[in-house]
Motif scaffolding. Sequence first.
Motif, short mmCIF file in Angstrom:
data_model
loop_
_atom_site.label_atom_id
_atom_site.label_comp_id
_atom_site.label_asym_id
_atom_site.label_seq_id
_atom_site.Cartn_x
_atom_site.Cartn_y
_atom_site.Cartn_z
N ARG A 1 45.86 46.90 47.14
CA ARG A 1 45.79 46.15 46.36
C ARG A 1 45.91 44.76 47.05
NH1 ARG A 1 43.62 48.94 43.60
NH2 ARG A 1 43.91 50.05 41.68
N ALA A 2 45.15 44.64 47.59
CA ALA A 2 45.18 43.32 48.76
C ALA A 2 44.72 42.57 48.50
CB ALA A 2 45.46 43.52 50.47
N PHE A 3 43.62 42.31 47.42
CA PHE A 3 43.29 41.69 46.81
C PHE A 3 42.53 41.38 45.28
CE2 PHE A 3 42.34 41.47 50.81
CZ PHE A 3 42.07 39.86 51.37
N ALA A 4 42.30 41.33 45.14
CA ALA A 4 42.10 41.69 43.02
C ALA A 4 41.41 41.70 42.76
CB ALA A 4 42.48 39.49 42.85
N ASP A 5 39.93 42.12 44.07
CA ASP A 5 38.82 42.68 43.13
C ASP A 5 39.49 44.22 43.79
OD1 ASP A 5 38.60 42.49 46.11
OD2 ASP A 5 36.84 42.60 46.20
N THR A 6 40.06 44.27 44.17
CA THR A 6 40.38 45.92 44.20
C THR A 6 41.04 46.80 43.00
OG1 THR A 6 43.20 45.71 44.84
CG2 THR A 6 41.17 46.10 47.02
N TYR A 7 40.39 46.28 42.24
CA TYR A 7 41.14 46.61 40.39
C TYR A 7 39.96 46.91 39.97
CZ TYR A 7 45.94 45.11 40.90
OH TYR A 7 47.42 44.82 40.82
N LEU A 8 38.88 46.35 40.36
CA LEU A 8 37.55 46.12 40.01
C LEU A 8 36.31 47.89 40.84
CD1 LEU A 8 36.64 42.84 39.78
CD2 LEU A 8 37.98 43.67 38.30
N SER A 9 35.92 48.86 39.84
CA SER A 9 35.74 49.96 40.05
C SER A 9 34.73 49.35 41.45
CB SER A 9 34.70 50.15 39.24
OG SER A 9 34.30 51.46 39.66
N ALA B 1 35.12 37.06 38.50
CA ALA B 1 36.24 36.75 37.74
C ALA B 1 35.93 36.65 36.46
CB ALA B 1 36.84 35.27 37.93
N LYS B 2 34.83 37.07 36.20
CA LYS B 2 34.47 37.58 34.86
C LYS B 2 34.82 39.07 34.65
CE LYS B 2 30.87 33.64 33.83
NZ LYS B 2 29.26 33.25 34.10
N GLN B 3 34.04 39.72 35.84
CA GLN B 3 34.33 41.84 35.44
C GLN B 3 36.04 41.42 35.51
OE1 GLN B 3 32.41 43.17 39.24
NE2 GLN B 3 33.25 45.71 37.90
N ALA B 4 36.82 40.81 36.56
CA ALA B 4 38.10 40.73 36.23
C ALA B 4 39.20 40.87 35.19
CB ALA B 4 38.79 39.47 37.72
N VAL B 5 38.89 39.06 34.41
CA VAL B 5 39.19 39.41 33.46
C VAL B 5 38.91 40.23 32.20
CG1 VAL B 5 38.86 37.63 31.48
CG2 VAL B 5 39.48 36.88 33.66
N SER B 6 37.73 40.68 32.24
CA SER B 6 37.19 41.78 30.79
C SER B 6 38.03 43.12 31.69
CB SER B 6 35.46 42.36 31.30
OG SER B 6 35.83 42.70 32.46
N GLN B 7 38.90 43.10 32.76
CA GLN B 7 39.39 44.44 33.29
C GLN B 7 41.03 44.36 32.97
OE1 GLN B 7 37.59 46.62 35.98
NE2 GLN B 7 35.55 46.16 35.48
N ASP C 1 52.05 33.71 38.58
CA ASP C 1 52.42 32.24 39.04
C ASP C 1 52.74 31.83 39.95
OD1 ASP C 1 52.52 31.70 35.88
OD2 ASP C 1 55.07 31.86 35.83
N GLN C 2 52.35 33.11 41.48
CA GLN C 2 52.93 32.56 42.45
C GLN C 2 51.91 33.27 43.59
OE1 GLN C 2 55.75 35.25 42.97
NE2 GLN C 2 57.96 34.45 42.65
N GLY C 3 50.54 33.52 42.79
CA GLY C 3 49.50 33.82 42.47
C GLY C 3 49.02 35.39 42.91
N ILE C 4 49.38 35.75 42.54
CA ILE C 4 49.53 37.81 43.09
C ILE C 4 49.05 37.78 41.87
CG2 ILE C 4 51.07 40.25 43.09
CD1 ILE C 4 53.84 37.32 44.74
N ALA C 5 47.93 38.63 42.32
CA ALA C 5 47.13 38.99 41.76
C ALA C 5 47.34 40.35 40.69
CB ALA C 5 45.62 40.20 42.38
N VAL C 6 47.57 40.88 39.58
CA VAL C 6 48.32 41.56 39.16
C VAL C 6 47.33 42.26 37.72
CG1 VAL C 6 50.19 40.19 39.20
CG2 VAL C 6 48.92 39.96 36.86
N LYS C 7 47.38 43.27 37.19
CA LYS C 7 46.95 44.37 36.40
C LYS C 7 47.49 44.65 35.17
CE LYS C 7 43.45 47.83 35.27
NZ LYS C 7 41.54 47.20 35.23
N ILE C 8 46.81 43.76 33.62
CA ILE C 8 47.59 43.37 33.22
C ILE C 8 47.09 45.04 32.00
CG2 ILE C 8 48.88 42.97 30.65
CD1 ILE C 8 48.56 39.68 32.53
N SER C 9 47.82 46.29 31.01
CA SER C 9 47.23 47.44 30.31
C SER C 9 46.86 46.42 29.30
CB SER C 9 47.91 48.11 30.28
OG SER C 9 48.94 48.16 31.18
N ASN C 10 45.20 47.06 28.96
CA ASN C 10 45.45 46.78 27.46
C ASN C 10 46.19 47.75 26.45
OD1 ASN C 10 43.42 45.40 28.92
ND2 ASN C 10 41.76 46.65 28.64
#
Length: 192
Positions: A40-48, A171-177, A183-192
């Motif tokens: 999980r070093a980058f935001a996109d690693t949460y995306l399929s 960014a669009k794909q990430a936001v949708s997921q 606040d510290q610039g760390i990529a996080v995934k929020i549960s729906n």
Amino acid sequence: MDKENLMNSWINHLAPSSECSISEMEKRVARFNELPKSPRAFADTYLSGHERTLFSVIGSGVTDNPSFKPKINSAENFHVDFIVAPKGCGAAMHWHDSEEVFIAQSGNWAIDWLDGSTEMIHTITLEERDTISVPPFVHRAFRSLDGEKGLLISILGGKTPSPVKWHENVAKQAVSQGVFFDDQGIAVKISN
């Protein structure tokens, strides 16, 4: 030149070595089985399709997780990572403010880039030991063509490279997921 002048030509090409003890050099060794690694070093690693593991070897780093540090901190103008990814997976479209060199250490890897003048995506396949240097500010992506038997080396230039800049489609794909930055610039995934 005569023989004596040729022999003296070495004078301008000699220099003593700087001090460097065994303990100082040991701090500059990165053993593969001791490398810090993150899926999980980058935001996109949460995306399929963008799953991968980053092994941070040396340098200041540019991940979306500032607490993920390399094994060797002391590098003046570069950063080195190793990347392993499932077949078809890798980084989403992004750019850095310095050049990035990719070396296919093992396996085959596709390197994609976006030509900003035509908005076309182009691809080059790297076979084992092939190398490519991607210029600064050019969106690039990569993916493993062989799966986790492959190892891609990334060398990022620059003394203090800035954080990754993502393509707007990422960014669009990430936001949708539910993937955002805290606040510290760390990529996080929020549960729906």
